[in-house]
Design an enzyme around this catalytic site. Structure first.
Site, short mmCIF file in Angstrom:
data_model
loop_
_atom_site.label_atom_id
_atom_site.label_comp_id
_atom_site.label_asym_id
_atom_site.label_seq_id
_atom_site.Cartn_x
_atom_site.Cartn_y
_atom_site.Cartn_z
N ARG A 66 8.96 -5.14 3.32
CA ARG A 66 10.08 -3.88 3.13
C ARG A 66 9.07 -2.76 2.62
O ARG A 66 9.68 -1.80 2.98
CB ARG A 66 10.66 -4.23 1.60
N GLY A 67 8.06 -2.86 2.22
CA GLY A 67 7.00 -1.89 1.80
C GLY A 67 6.74 -0.87 3.32
O GLY A 67 6.85 0.28 3.18
#
Length: 423
Positions: free
Chosen positions: A362-363
């Protein structure tokens, strides 16, 4: 809005909803016809290869003529004027990090929301609620409780899908993005939806009454003091944020509806930590501190005093700045799809995430999206390393594993690693 919406037959790929002021506005409706075709689906005018084990549909736009009642328009204007005045976003002094994160999420809702943590009395709630004036308009199915997108089958409610399957026309309208407040004391029934008692008593039928998640679909869900939210409501938010759908099982009723929203939370870290599962659902994390500059503090006090004394006059004084910012956001949203990021920069972003031991991907995804949104906000069509340096601390600081012995702020760790990788 024009008083009469004209008729038109057009191809769905023609997205333009802007008409000259001398002509009636054209808003198409959609019908869907099952059939055998080229094996492609048209989602919002974009051809996508059909997946296996799914029916293939052909989208076409049919003509629709919807008359807008002038009385209803006047009532809407009167209701807007009677609402509690909101502090203008452009009038907020300082807190640039928080304001930037909010603007980027309005430009690209897929970033995934913002978690704002900071000292009490630093304007967190005021800033979030001031965002209402800047929210753009979106096209929704008229009188649909879920704000269904007439161009995207994945964002349609069950009733709208059934109408399309039957070949019925859809009346559509433009409306501002919703901002829904989730109170800490809300019940699960109010959040998820429950059985419609009125219909059950009067008509003897089981009917569903949508909740706050239905109202927040394609909009913003704001939770103040999110770290004090009850665990059972946190579970509901996690489920909806993960799937984009809300499923309700109540008194013999089983219903699912789209629940895709920008999740914005604010809180004071002194009042407790947030569960890691929920924290990871926020795309960005903004830290807010108390303003230490004496002159800025005086300016904030004076501006607040002017607003409290005469809200309408104060809002009018910032009207031009608000409209300019709204136009900038609208232009950035329309140009977002054309913004490019070099492969070399993508690799370096992922390298930063990997060396910081960030769990999951997700980062990486959020950093790419936020950098593109920032480039669009600045009016550019290419992402630079400077854009990434601006957004990467907000995208990664809340995803790092916490070391109880570490005294350095996680945002500084991200910046150090960024300059180490990007040189």
């Amino acid at each position: 809005m024009a008083s009469v919406l004209g008729t038109s037959t057009a191809i769905l790929a023609c997205r333009s909803l802007v008409s000259p002021s001398s002509e009636p506005a054209i808003i198409p409706s959609i019908s869907i016809n099952p059939g055998q075709g080229s094996g492609r689906k048209l989602y919002g005018g974009i051809g996508i290869q059909g997946r296996k084990r799914r029916h293939r549909f052909h989208f076409a736009v049919t003509n629709v003529a919807t008359e807008v009642n002038p009385v209803e328009q006047a009532q809407k204007v009167a209701a807007k004027e009677s609402q509690r005045p909101v502090f203008p976003f452009a009038a907020i002094v300082g807190q640039d990090e928080m304001k930037l994160c909010l603007l980027l999420n309005v430009i690209d809702p897929k970033i995934g929301g913002v978690m704002i943590m900071g000292d009490r009395g630093t304007g967190k709630s005021t800033t979030v609620r001031s965002l209402v004036d800047l929210l753009p308009e979106i096209m929704v199915v008229f009188s649909d409780p879920y704000n269904s997108d007439p161009e995207d089958p994945e964002a349609m409610g069950i009733e709208v899908r059934e109408k399309i399957t039957k070949g019925e026309e859809l009346a559509v309208t433009m409306t501002k993005i919703n901002m829904v407040d989730l109170p800490l004391g809300a019940t699960e029934d109010r959040v998820c939806g429950t059985i419609d008692i009125e219909k059950a008593l009067t008509e003897g039928v089981k009917a569903f009454e949508p909740g706050l998640l239905a109202k927040a679909n394609r909009g913003i869900l704001y939770v103040d003091e999110v770290n004090l939210l009850d665990d059972h409501l946190v579970d509901v938010l996690l489920d909806s944020a993960a799937s984009g759908w809300n499923t309700v099982e109540r008194e013999g009723i089983s219903i699912s509806h789209p629940a895709r929203f920008i999740l914005i939370g604010s809180g004071n870290p002194e009042e407790g930590e947030l569960r890691p599962q929920l924290l990871d659902r926020f795309g960005m994390h903004a830290q807010v501190g108390t303003v230490r500059d004496a002159e800025l503090r005086v300016k904030i006090v004076e501006e607040r005093g002017r607003f409290d004394k005469n809200p309408k006059e104060f809002r009018d004084s910032y009207k031009d700045e608000q409209e300019k910012l709204q136009q900038q956001i609208g232009l950035a949203r329309s140009n977002l799809s054309s913004v490019q990021i070099d492969q070399d920069l993508k690799v370096k972003i992922s390298k930063v995430c990997a060396e910081l031991n960030v769990d999951g991907l997700r980062g990486d995804i959020v950093t790419n999206r936020a950098a593109k949104a920032l480039a669009a906000l600045k009016g550019r069509d290419k992402v630079t390393a400077e854009d990434i340096a601006t957004v990467i601390p907000n995208c990664l600081r809340h995803r790092l594993r916490k070391d109880p012995l570490e005294s350095i702020d996680s945002g500084l760790l991200v910046i150090e690693k960024f300059y180490e990788v990007f040189g």
